[in-house]
Enzyme design. Structure first.
Site, PDB file in Angstrom:
ATOM      1  CG  HIS A  72      -2.148  -0.862   0.994  1.00 16.83           C
ATOM      2  ND1 HIS A  72      -3.412  -0.482   1.338  1.00 16.83           N
ATOM      3  CD2 HIS A  72      -2.271  -2.088   0.419  1.00 16.83           C
ATOM      4  CE1 HIS A  72      -4.271  -1.428   0.999  1.00 16.83           C
ATOM      5  NE2 HIS A  72      -3.595  -2.418   0.455  1.00 16.83           N
ATOM      6  CE1 TYR A 201      -5.424   4.198   8.467  1.00 17.57           C
ATOM      7  CE2 TYR A 201      -6.117   3.980  10.748  1.00 17.57           C
ATOM      8  CZ  TYR A 201      -5.309   3.601   9.703  1.00 17.57           C
ATOM      9  OH  TYR A 201      -4.371   2.613   9.884  1.00 17.57           O
ATOM     10  N   PRO A 293      -5.041   0.635  18.478  1.00 17.79           N
ATOM     11  CG  PRO A 293      -6.809  -0.702  17.750  1.00 17.79           C
ATOM     12  CD  PRO A 293      -6.298   0.041  18.932  1.00 17.79           C
ATOM     13  CE  LYS A 297       3.744   3.101  13.355  1.00 17.76           C
ATOM     14  NZ  LYS A 297       3.506   2.382  12.115  1.00 17.76           N
ATOM     15  CE1 TYR A 385      -1.345   3.958   9.340  1.00 14.95           C
ATOM     16  CE2 TYR A 385      -0.285   3.111   7.360  1.00 14.95           C
ATOM     17  CZ  TYR A 385      -1.325   3.085   8.273  1.00 14.95           C
ATOM     18  OH  TYR A 385      -2.342   2.172   8.113  1.00 14.95           O
TER      19      TYR A 385
HETATM   20  P1  FAD Z   1      -0.050 -11.803  21.543  1.00 12.70           P
HETATM   21  O1  FAD Z   1      -0.473 -11.765  20.129  1.00 12.70           O
HETATM   22  O2  FAD Z   1      -1.009 -11.389  22.591  1.00 12.70           O
HETATM   23  O3  FAD Z   1       0.472 -13.279  21.842  1.00 12.70           O
HETATM   24  C1  FAD Z   1       0.760 -13.726  23.155  1.00 12.70           C
HETATM   25  C2  FAD Z   1       0.672 -15.240  23.213  1.00 12.70           C
HETATM   26  O4  FAD Z   1       1.018 -15.668  24.522  1.00 12.70           O
HETATM   27  C3  FAD Z   1      -0.737 -15.738  22.939  1.00 12.70           C
HETATM   28  O5  FAD Z   1      -0.710 -16.759  21.957  1.00 12.70           O
HETATM   29  C4  FAD Z   1      -1.221 -16.260  24.300  1.00 12.70           C
HETATM   30  O6  FAD Z   1      -2.111 -17.357  24.171  1.00 12.70           O
HETATM   31  C5  FAD Z   1       0.097 -16.657  24.950  1.00 12.70           C
HETATM   32  N1  FAD Z   1       0.039 -16.650  26.427  1.00 12.70           N
HETATM   33  C6  FAD Z   1      -0.593 -15.762  27.233  1.00 12.70           C
HETATM   34  N2  FAD Z   1      -0.419 -16.075  28.525  1.00 12.70           N
HETATM   35  C7  FAD Z   1       0.354 -17.181  28.535  1.00 12.70           C
HETATM   36  C8  FAD Z   1       0.887 -17.989  29.577  1.00 12.70           C
HETATM   37  N3  FAD Z   1       0.648 -17.700  30.858  1.00 12.70           N
HETATM   38  N4  FAD Z   1       1.636 -19.050  29.241  1.00 12.70           N
HETATM   39  C9  FAD Z   1       1.893 -19.344  27.935  1.00 12.70           C
HETATM   40  N5  FAD Z   1       1.415 -18.615  26.915  1.00 12.70           N
HETATM   41  C10 FAD Z   1       0.661 -17.539  27.205  1.00 12.70           C
HETATM   42  N6  FAD Z   1      -0.683  -4.160  15.326  1.00 12.70           N
HETATM   43  C11 FAD Z   1      -0.062  -3.727  14.190  1.00 12.70           C
HETATM   44  O7  FAD Z   1       1.175  -3.608  14.187  1.00 12.70           O
HETATM   45  N7  FAD Z   1      -0.774  -3.424  13.045  1.00 12.70           N
HETATM   46  C12 FAD Z   1      -2.135  -3.499  13.013  1.00 12.70           C
HETATM   47  O8  FAD Z   1      -2.731  -3.280  11.959  1.00 12.70           O
HETATM   48  C13 FAD Z   1      -2.813  -3.906  14.218  1.00 12.70           C
HETATM   49  N8  FAD Z   1      -4.166  -4.001  14.259  1.00 12.70           N
HETATM   50  C14 FAD Z   1      -4.785  -4.446  15.397  1.00 12.70           C
HETATM   51  C15 FAD Z   1      -6.176  -4.493  15.414  1.00 12.70           C
HETATM   52  C16 FAD Z   1      -6.818  -4.923  16.578  1.00 12.70           C
HETATM   53  C17 FAD Z   1      -8.313  -4.958  16.601  1.00 12.70           C
HETATM   54  C18 FAD Z   1      -6.066  -5.333  17.717  1.00 12.70           C
HETATM   55  C19 FAD Z   1      -6.757  -5.818  18.967  1.00 12.70           C
HETATM   56  C20 FAD Z   1      -4.683  -5.285  17.693  1.00 12.70           C
HETATM   57  C21 FAD Z   1      -4.027  -4.832  16.545  1.00 12.70           C
HETATM   58  N9  FAD Z   1      -2.640  -4.746  16.493  1.00 12.70           N
HETATM   59  C22 FAD Z   1      -2.023  -4.261  15.368  1.00 12.70           C
HETATM   60  C23 FAD Z   1      -1.829  -5.173  17.647  1.00 12.70           C
HETATM   61  C24 FAD Z   1      -1.284  -6.605  17.502  1.00 12.70           C
HETATM   62  O9  FAD Z   1      -2.330  -7.511  17.239  1.00 12.70           O
HETATM   63  C25 FAD Z   1      -0.533  -7.032  18.785  1.00 12.70           C
HETATM   64  O10 FAD Z   1       0.400  -6.031  19.090  1.00 12.70           O
HETATM   65  C26 FAD Z   1       0.187  -8.373  18.598  1.00 12.70           C
HETATM   66  O11 FAD Z   1      -0.724  -9.438  18.632  1.00 12.70           O
HETATM   67  C27 FAD Z   1       1.232  -8.609  19.706  1.00 12.70           C
HETATM   68  O12 FAD Z   1       1.835  -9.862  19.533  1.00 12.70           O
HETATM   69  P2  FAD Z   1       2.463 -10.628  20.780  1.00 12.70           P
HETATM   70  O13 FAD Z   1       2.983 -11.930  20.229  1.00 12.70           O
HETATM   71  O14 FAD Z   1       3.394  -9.745  21.505  1.00 12.70           O
HETATM   72  O15 FAD Z   1       1.240 -10.896  21.764  1.00 12.70           O
HETATM   73  C1  PHB Z   2      -6.695  -3.987  10.379  1.00 10.67           C
HETATM   74  O1  PHB Z   2      -6.747  -4.213   9.158  1.00 10.67           O
HETATM   75  O2  PHB Z   2      -7.107  -4.825  11.215  1.00 10.67           O
HETATM   76  C2  PHB Z   2      -6.144  -2.688  10.859  1.00 10.67           C
HETATM   77  C3  PHB Z   2      -5.611  -1.819   9.945  1.00 10.67           C
HETATM   78  C4  PHB Z   2      -5.108  -0.597  10.379  1.00 10.67           C
HETATM   79  C5  PHB Z   2      -5.173  -0.270  11.707  1.00 10.67           C
HETATM   80  C6  PHB Z   2      -5.702  -1.166  12.624  1.00 10.67           C
HETATM   81  C7  PHB Z   2      -6.209  -2.384  12.199  1.00 10.67           C
HETATM   82  O3  PHB Z   2      -4.714   0.942  12.119  1.00 10.67           O
END
Ligand code: FAD
Ligand code: PHB
Length: 390
Positions: A72, A201, A293, A297, A385
């Site tokens: 994009h 957005y 979100p 980031k 961004y």
């Molecule tokens: P998580 O994905 O939370 O993974 C943690 C893992 O640890 C999980 O699998 C969980 O089951 C496991 N766990 C938890 N507790 C324990 C335990 N006690 N023992 C063993 N395992 C455990 N970010 C972006 O960069 N771009 C985006 O477009 C974006 N959009 C988003 C949209 C939404 C609606 C949301 C909610 C978030 C968005 N994010 C985005 C954020 C992104 O999804 C998170 O930052 C990302 O999932 C973080 O990854 P992580 O592996 O650190 O944590």
């Molecule tokens: C998404 O596609 O889920 C998404 C895209 C951009 C954002 C957050 C979520 O800023």
């Protein structure tokens, strides 16, 4: 059991770190609380910075992302019935972002772990990091009826915001920074062609809305809702009616709707814990910090933590140098705070804050009109961004 690095959490941060370490010959084990299907069922991030994509390639799992991810070059801001395009490529030195779902990249990482024979233990219960202040930390956990001990040199907490690792840090040694918002995002995934080829957005007096996508046939839409709302309050019909009201007419007129295949509410929160290390326990990703979100980031900041940490562990194991491990928290936090600032700014720019008065409302409108008129302001938005360097 024994390994060099014990990783708690098999989400994107834990799997990416595991894969990168394995490629460099560093032995590690991932402990994940849930099943693989459960982890793959979470629909979250969609927008990846180039730095994230680079790490996926370095981890030898970038092929499908490069084939199927959509580059994009810009996105749209909708306000007062008009669209304003932010030309990411033109406003930066040719930088772009990649639209590729978190579900897909997590699947690629699991397949990468399988291909290299990596160890990911699912349904690990009662996981607990122990003796983190000593030279010989270990993790205890249960699998079914079996109690298991995993001895390691280092433990990395990649277990997300609700995980156990951060709770292990002694309260008097850490400082927490937090902002909670009074609203959340209601997200819907539908098997319909996206309303726009670029993300939109939207700022609207009824609240924020976002039109995103996963592919030519899969759309992801969000609207701002009060925290008191649940998915049961929102039928698909009500959701799309509200979404349409928040978008310019020319956009809502062409929107194709269909039954939701996923619907969830995500509360918005900004949070950072400092430092991101205590003794031999390191934190990475959502375990240490989260952002609303709006700026896309969260996952991208998790990737920069993983970059700094894997580099530090490579320095330790391959070059016998602990300098980078000692500076991990400092280096990671410097970038984390920039992502916090940007996510807060973009959230403040585009959402409706019911508790705020007319003065704040005018400031928000002025911020948007300044953004429309100033190339410097647009370049700053674009620079953040696409992602600051790491
Ligand atoms: P998580 O994905 O939370 O993974 C943690 C893992 O640890 C999980 O699998 C969980 O089951 C496991 N766990 C938890 N507790 C324990 C335990 N006690 N023992 C063993 N395992 C455990 N970010 C972006 O960069 N771009 C985006 O477009 C974006 N959009 C988003 C949209 C939404 C609606 C949301 C909610 C978030 C968005 N994010 C985005 C954020 C992104 O999804 C998170 O930052 C990302 O999932 C973080 O990854 P992580 O592996 O650190 O944590
Ligand atoms: C998404 O596609 O889920 C998404 C895209 C951009 C954002 C957050 C979520 O800023």
């Amino acid at each position: 059991m024994r390994t060099q690095v014990g990783i708690i959490g098999g989400g994107p941060s834990g799997l990416l770190l595991s894969q990168l370490l394995h490629v460099r010959g560093i032995d590690n084990v991932v402990l994940e609380k849930h099943s693989r299907e459960h982890v793959l069922g979470r629909i979250r991030a969609g927008v990846l910075e180039r730095g994230f994509a680079r790490l996926m390639r370095e981890a030898q799992v970038g092929d499908r992302m490069d084939r199927e991810g959509q580059v994009h070059e810009g996105f749209q801001i909708a306000c007062n019935g008009t669209l304003d395009r932010i030309d990411l490529k033109g406003l930066t030195r040719g930088d772009t972002v990649l639209v590729y779902g978190q579900t897909e990249l997590t699947r690629d990482l699991y397949e990468g772990r399988d291909a290299l024979g990596g160890t990911v233990i699912h349904r690990a219960e009662e996981v607990e990091p122990r003796d983190i202040e000593t030279q010989a930390p270990y993790i205890t956990f249960r699998r079914g009826c079996e109690a298991i001990r995993l001895d390691c040199d280092y433990i990395v907490g990649c277990d997300g915001f609700h995980g156990v690792s951060r709770q292990t840090l002694p309260k008097h040694r850490v400082r927490e920074f937090e902002r909670v918002y009074s609203f959340g995002w209601l997200g819907v995934l539908t098997q319909t062609p996206p309303v726009s080829s670029e993300l939109i957005y939207a700022r609207h007096e009824r609240g924020f809305a976002l039109c995103s996508l996963r592919s030519a046939a899969l759309s992801r839409y969000y609207i701002q809702v009060p925290l008191t709302d649940s998915v049961d309050d929102w039928t698909d019909e009500r959701f799309f009616e509200e979404l349409r009201r928040r978008l310019p007419d020319q956009v809502s007129a062409t929107m194709v709707t269909g039954p939701s295949i996923e619907k969830s509410v995500a509360p918005l929160r900004s949070y950072v814990v400092e430092p991101m290390r205590h003794g031999r326990l390191f934190l990475a990703g959502d375990a240490a910090h989260i952002v609303p979100p709006t700026g896309a980031k969260g996952l991208n900041t998790a990737a920069s933590d993983v970059h700094y940490l894997h580099e530090a562990l490579v320095h330790h194991y391959i070059h016998g140098d602990d300098g980078c491990l000692d500076h991990y928290s400092e280096r990671a936090l410097a970038r984390v705070w920039k992502a916090q600032r940007f996510s807060w700014w973009m959230t403040a720019l585009l959402h409706r804050f019911p508790e705020r008065g007319d003065y704040d409302q005018r400031l928000q409108e002025t911020e948007l009109s300044y953004l429309r008129s100033s190339d410097v302001a647009r370049a700053s938005l674009a620079e953040n961004y696409v992602g600051l360097p790491f």
